[in-house]
Motif scaffolding. Structure first.
Motif, PDB file in Angstrom:
ATOM      1  N   SER A  40       0.856  -1.198   0.000  1.00  0.00           N
ATOM      2  CA  SER A  40       0.000   0.000   0.000  1.00  0.00           C
ATOM      3  C   SER A  40       0.883   1.236   0.000  1.00  0.00           C
ATOM      4  O   SER A  40       1.723   1.395   0.882  1.00  0.00           O
ATOM      5  CB  SER A  40      -0.874   0.035   1.267  1.00  0.00           C
ATOM      6  N   LYS A  55      -6.665 -12.708  -5.179  1.00  0.00           N
ATOM      7  CA  LYS A  55      -7.477 -13.648  -5.965  1.00  0.00           C
ATOM      8  C   LYS A  55      -7.300 -13.397  -7.453  1.00  0.00           C
ATOM      9  O   LYS A  55      -7.106 -12.257  -7.869  1.00  0.00           O
ATOM     10  CB  LYS A  55      -8.955 -13.397  -5.660  1.00  0.00           C
ATOM     11  N   ILE A  59      -9.901  -3.516 -11.416  1.00  0.00           N
ATOM     12  CA  ILE A  59     -11.099  -4.325 -11.240  1.00  0.00           C
ATOM     13  C   ILE A  59     -11.349  -4.523  -9.743  1.00  0.00           C
ATOM     14  O   ILE A  59     -10.448  -4.955  -9.021  1.00  0.00           O
ATOM     15  CB  ILE A  59     -10.957  -5.726 -11.910  1.00  0.00           C
ATOM     16  N   GLY A  60     -12.575  -4.238  -9.270  1.00  0.00           N
ATOM     17  CA  GLY A  60     -12.930  -4.449  -7.868  1.00  0.00           C
ATOM     18  C   GLY A  60     -13.594  -3.223  -7.270  1.00  0.00           C
ATOM     19  O   GLY A  60     -13.556  -2.132  -7.871  1.00  0.00           O
ATOM     20  N   GLY A  61     -14.204  -3.411  -6.101  1.00  0.00           N
ATOM     21  CA  GLY A  61     -14.905  -2.292  -5.463  1.00  0.00           C
ATOM     22  C   GLY A  61     -14.613  -2.193  -3.977  1.00  0.00           C
ATOM     23  O   GLY A  61     -15.337  -1.544  -3.238  1.00  0.00           O
ATOM     24  N   ASN A  74     -11.578  -1.607  -0.668  1.00  0.00           N
ATOM     25  CA  ASN A  74     -10.593  -0.577  -0.346  1.00  0.00           C
ATOM     26  C   ASN A  74      -9.376  -0.636  -1.249  1.00  0.00           C
ATOM     27  O   ASN A  74      -8.848   0.386  -1.680  1.00  0.00           O
ATOM     28  CB  ASN A  74     -10.135  -0.733   1.113  1.00  0.00           C
ATOM     29  N   ALA A 116      -9.122  -1.737  -4.371  1.00  0.00           N
ATOM     30  CA  ALA A 116      -9.429  -1.241  -5.721  1.00  0.00           C
ATOM     31  C   ALA A 116      -9.508   0.284  -5.733  1.00  0.00           C
ATOM     32  O   ALA A 116      -8.956   0.941  -6.626  1.00  0.00           O
ATOM     33  CB  ALA A 116     -10.738  -1.848  -6.206  1.00  0.00           C
ATOM     34  N   HIS A 143     -16.421  -2.284 -11.668  1.00  0.00           N
ATOM     35  CA  HIS A 143     -16.943  -2.987 -10.489  1.00  0.00           C
ATOM     36  C   HIS A 143     -18.263  -3.672 -10.844  1.00  0.00           C
ATOM     37  O   HIS A 143     -19.073  -3.123 -11.583  1.00  0.00           O
ATOM     38  CB  HIS A 143     -17.137  -1.982  -9.343  1.00  0.00           C
ATOM     39  N   ARG A 144     -18.452  -4.866 -10.260  1.00  0.00           N
ATOM     40  CA  ARG A 144     -19.599  -5.674 -10.681  1.00  0.00           C
ATOM     41  C   ARG A 144     -20.948  -5.209 -10.124  1.00  0.00           C
ATOM     42  O   ARG A 144     -21.984  -5.741 -10.502  1.00  0.00           O
ATOM     43  CB  ARG A 144     -19.364  -7.135 -10.317  1.00  0.00           C
ATOM     44  N   ARG A 145     -20.934  -4.254  -9.171  1.00  0.00           N
ATOM     45  CA  ARG A 145     -22.185  -3.713  -8.626  1.00  0.00           C
ATOM     46  C   ARG A 145     -22.143  -2.192  -8.753  1.00  0.00           C
ATOM     47  O   ARG A 145     -21.139  -1.644  -9.191  1.00  0.00           O
ATOM     48  CB  ARG A 145     -22.307  -4.047  -7.137  1.00  0.00           C
ATOM     49  N   ALA A 204      -7.977  -6.203  -8.303  1.00  0.00           N
ATOM     50  CA  ALA A 204      -8.061  -5.925  -6.859  1.00  0.00           C
ATOM     51  C   ALA A 204      -9.385  -6.495  -6.364  1.00  0.00           C
ATOM     52  O   ALA A 204     -10.240  -5.766  -5.860  1.00  0.00           O
ATOM     53  CB  ALA A 204      -7.972  -4.422  -6.616  1.00  0.00           C
ATOM     54  N   GLN A 209      -8.877 -11.507  -1.690  1.00  0.00           N
ATOM     55  CA  GLN A 209      -7.736 -12.318  -1.250  1.00  0.00           C
ATOM     56  C   GLN A 209      -8.116 -13.771  -0.998  1.00  0.00           C
ATOM     57  O   GLN A 209      -9.275 -14.063  -0.712  1.00  0.00           O
ATOM     58  CB  GLN A 209      -7.211 -11.740   0.077  1.00  0.00           C
TER      59      GLN A 209
HETATM   60  P1  NAP Z   1     -12.407  -6.932  -0.533  1.00  0.00           P
HETATM   61  O1  NAP Z   1     -12.750  -5.900   0.498  1.00  0.00           O
HETATM   62  O2  NAP Z   1     -12.773  -8.347  -0.305  1.00  0.00           O
HETATM   63  O3  NAP Z   1     -13.048  -6.430  -1.909  1.00  0.00           O
HETATM   64  C1  NAP Z   1     -12.998  -7.220  -3.061  1.00  0.00           C
HETATM   65  C2  NAP Z   1     -13.766  -6.502  -4.160  1.00  0.00           C
HETATM   66  O4  NAP Z   1     -13.650  -7.259  -5.358  1.00  0.00           O
HETATM   67  C3  NAP Z   1     -15.249  -6.371  -3.844  1.00  0.00           C
HETATM   68  O5  NAP Z   1     -15.713  -5.136  -4.306  1.00  0.00           O
HETATM   69  C4  NAP Z   1     -15.868  -7.524  -4.632  1.00  0.00           C
HETATM   70  O6  NAP Z   1     -17.160  -7.211  -5.109  1.00  0.00           O
HETATM   71  C5  NAP Z   1     -14.952  -7.615  -5.828  1.00  0.00           C
HETATM   72  N1  NAP Z   1     -14.858  -8.979  -6.357  1.00  0.00           N
HETATM   73  C6  NAP Z   1     -14.644 -10.139  -5.678  1.00  0.00           C
HETATM   74  N2  NAP Z   1     -14.565 -11.182  -6.519  1.00  0.00           N
HETATM   75  C7  NAP Z   1     -14.754 -10.685  -7.761  1.00  0.00           C
HETATM   76  C8  NAP Z   1     -14.783 -11.239  -9.059  1.00  0.00           C
HETATM   77  N3  NAP Z   1     -14.596 -12.558  -9.263  1.00  0.00           N
HETATM   78  N4  NAP Z   1     -14.998 -10.428 -10.119  1.00  0.00           N
HETATM   79  C9  NAP Z   1     -15.183  -9.088  -9.932  1.00  0.00           C
HETATM   80  N5  NAP Z   1     -15.148  -8.492  -8.733  1.00  0.00           N
HETATM   81  C10 NAP Z   1     -14.938  -9.268  -7.661  1.00  0.00           C
HETATM   82  O7  NAP Z   1     -10.831  -6.965  -0.849  1.00  0.00           O
HETATM   83  P2  NAP Z   1      -9.714  -5.841  -0.711  1.00  0.00           P
HETATM   84  O8  NAP Z   1     -10.186  -4.573  -1.298  1.00  0.00           O
HETATM   85  O9  NAP Z   1      -8.459  -6.439  -1.227  1.00  0.00           O
HETATM   86  O10 NAP Z   1      -9.555  -5.648   0.843  1.00  0.00           O
HETATM   87  C11 NAP Z   1      -9.233  -6.747   1.707  1.00  0.00           C
HETATM   88  C12 NAP Z   1      -9.250  -6.259   3.155  1.00  0.00           C
HETATM   89  O11 NAP Z   1      -8.146  -5.397   3.377  1.00  0.00           O
HETATM   90  C13 NAP Z   1     -10.510  -5.434   3.456  1.00  0.00           C
HETATM   91  O12 NAP Z   1     -10.946  -5.670   4.764  1.00  0.00           O
HETATM   92  C14 NAP Z   1     -10.040  -4.029   3.304  1.00  0.00           C
HETATM   93  O13 NAP Z   1     -10.800  -3.096   4.024  1.00  0.00           O
HETATM   94  C15 NAP Z   1      -8.613  -4.150   3.815  1.00  0.00           C
HETATM   95  N6  NAP Z   1      -7.758  -3.082   3.275  1.00  0.00           N
HETATM   96  C16 NAP Z   1      -7.364  -2.095   4.137  1.00  0.00           C
HETATM   97  C17 NAP Z   1      -6.550  -1.087   3.699  1.00  0.00           C
HETATM   98  C18 NAP Z   1      -6.115  -0.049   4.689  1.00  0.00           C
HETATM   99  O14 NAP Z   1      -6.323  -0.255   5.876  1.00  0.00           O
HETATM  100  N7  NAP Z   1      -5.527   1.029   4.295  1.00  0.00           N
HETATM  101  C19 NAP Z   1      -6.140  -1.043   2.355  1.00  0.00           C
HETATM  102  C20 NAP Z   1      -6.556  -2.050   1.491  1.00  0.00           C
HETATM  103  C21 NAP Z   1      -7.372  -3.082   1.979  1.00  0.00           C
HETATM  104  P3  NAP Z   1     -18.458  -7.216  -4.137  1.00  0.00           P
HETATM  105  O15 NAP Z   1     -18.348  -5.985  -3.301  1.00  0.00           O
HETATM  106  O16 NAP Z   1     -19.579  -7.202  -5.085  1.00  0.00           O
HETATM  107  O17 NAP Z   1     -18.360  -8.500  -3.353  1.00  0.00           O
END
Ligand code: NAP
Length: 299
Positions: free
Chosen positions: A42, A111, A145-147, A149, A151, A169-171, A231, A234
């Motif tokens: 990050s 992922k 790709i993704g929605g 934090n 992404a 983003h898919r939604r 994005a 995980q």
């Molecule tokens: P996440 O919160 O699980 O978000 C994944 C995103 O990808 C969601 O928007 C999901 O859509 C979408 N998605 C999942 N599978 C998909 C697919 N096959 N095709 C298309 N879209 C797909 O993952 P993340 O953003 O990597 O974050 C992981 C954790 O780390 C979270 O708790 C986050 O808050 C945290 N984080 C914290 C910080 C920070 O503290 N600064 C920074 C980065 C991440 P849907 O919403 O429709 O399910």
């Protein structure tokens, strides 16, 4: 025989090392790849208390230094297996190590989306880390790709260096924090492409466009981009330890807020089944797991 072996050098594992070593226990921590885990990628962290703004890499460096300062030993080697013996554990890495307790903190990995030839596109325009590879696309057009934090943060980061960023983003609702979504909406060079899924990336041999489909209308759209950043969440890195740890159907370790699997065996960080995966909850887990391990060692 060590008191505590920790598997994983992200914020959870390093915090466990700080707490374990500071309690006077001998601590050995293994990290297979780079220290700091996902957060080290990050470019800007703004929600870790005490730091208004710090890069993930710098924060990881500080945690590692702090753990070493208290006497934790840190080794870069992948742990291949852990075996439970009576009252102790054998950890197979570059060689065999023994400990009275083990704390798992292996974290997660990005992922894959499942588009055709995804693996072949890595390094040809497709990346799972915007802060690592974004600079290669300076002044060009990219898609994220993704929605969540990740992404949103990636899109904001890329919008500083790229000509245009498409956030697909898919939604139309976002899992990411509202403030990040608001920032992205205000950036002139970020276009939110919502209700849309990625179908493919076209490369010859380097990515030149992606094709997305609007789920509501069925309309397909080709977007010219040079860089594609995934994005979408995980996968927990627990598969190698499935015989030792209770895993749910997604591979997350089933342990409660006491981070205890059973006496001597603990888990912390993003690989644990829980609602909120944040830096602060990872370090909180590390604190709990190490404290429980110390309590057990002293009992
Ligand atoms: P996440 O919160 O699980 O978000 C994944 C995103 O990808 C969601 O928007 C999901 O859509 C979408 N998605 C999942 N599978 C998909 C697919 N096959 N095709 C298309 N879209 C797909 O993952 P993340 O953003 O990597 O974050 C992981 C954790 O780390 C979270 O708790 C986050 O808050 C945290 N984080 C914290 C910080 C920070 O503290 N600064 C920074 C980065 C991440 P849907 O919403 O429709 O399910």
């Amino acid at each position: 025989m060590k008191d505590i072996i920790i598997i994983g050098g992200g914020p959870a594992g390093l915090t466990a090392a700080i707490y374990g070593a500071r309690s006077g226990k001998s601590v050995l921590l293994f990290e297979g790849k780079a220290f700091g885990g996902q957060i080290s990628k990050s470019h800007k962290v703004e929600n870790y208390p005490g730091f208004e703004e710090i890069s993930g890499f710098e924060l990881s460096e500080k945690l590692k230094k702090q753990a070493e300062l208290f006497g934790a030993e840190i080794i870069t080697a992948k742990v291949k297996a852990v075996e439970e013996n009576e009252g102790s554990f054998t950890v197979a890495a570059d060689k065999e190590y023994k400990a009275r307790t083990v704390i798992f903190a292996p974290g997660t990995e990005p992922k894959k989306s499942g588009i055709p030839d995804e693996d072949k596109l890595i390094g040809r325009g497709l990346s799972y880390c915007a802060t690592c590879d974004g600079n290669f696309f300076r002044g060009r057009d990219t898609a994220v790709i993704g929605g969540g934090n990740t992404a949103l943060q990636d899109a904001l980061y890329l919008s500083d260096i790229c000509r245009k960023v498409y956030l697909v983003h898919r939604r139309d609702g976002f899992r990411a924090e509202k403030s990040l979504v608001e920032k992205a909406r205000q950036r002139e060079n970020i276009e939110l492409v919502t209700d849309s899924v990625l179908l493919s990336a076209e490369a010859a041999p380097i990515i030149k466009s992606i094709t997305v489909e609007n789920k509501l209308t069925g309309e397909k759209r080709v977007i010219d981009v040079s860089g594609l950043f995934m994005a979408i969440g995980q996968t927990p890195l627990t598969a190698d330890f499935s015989s030792l740890l209770p895993l749910d159907s997604y591979g997350y370790v089933e342990a409660g807020e006491d981070c205890t699997v059973r006496n001597g065996l603990y888990v912390c960080g993003d690989c644990r089944k829980k609602d909120i995966r944040q830096l602060t909850t990872a370090t909180a887990d590390g604190t709990v797991a190490a404290t429980k391990a110390v309590e057990y060692l002293d009992s």
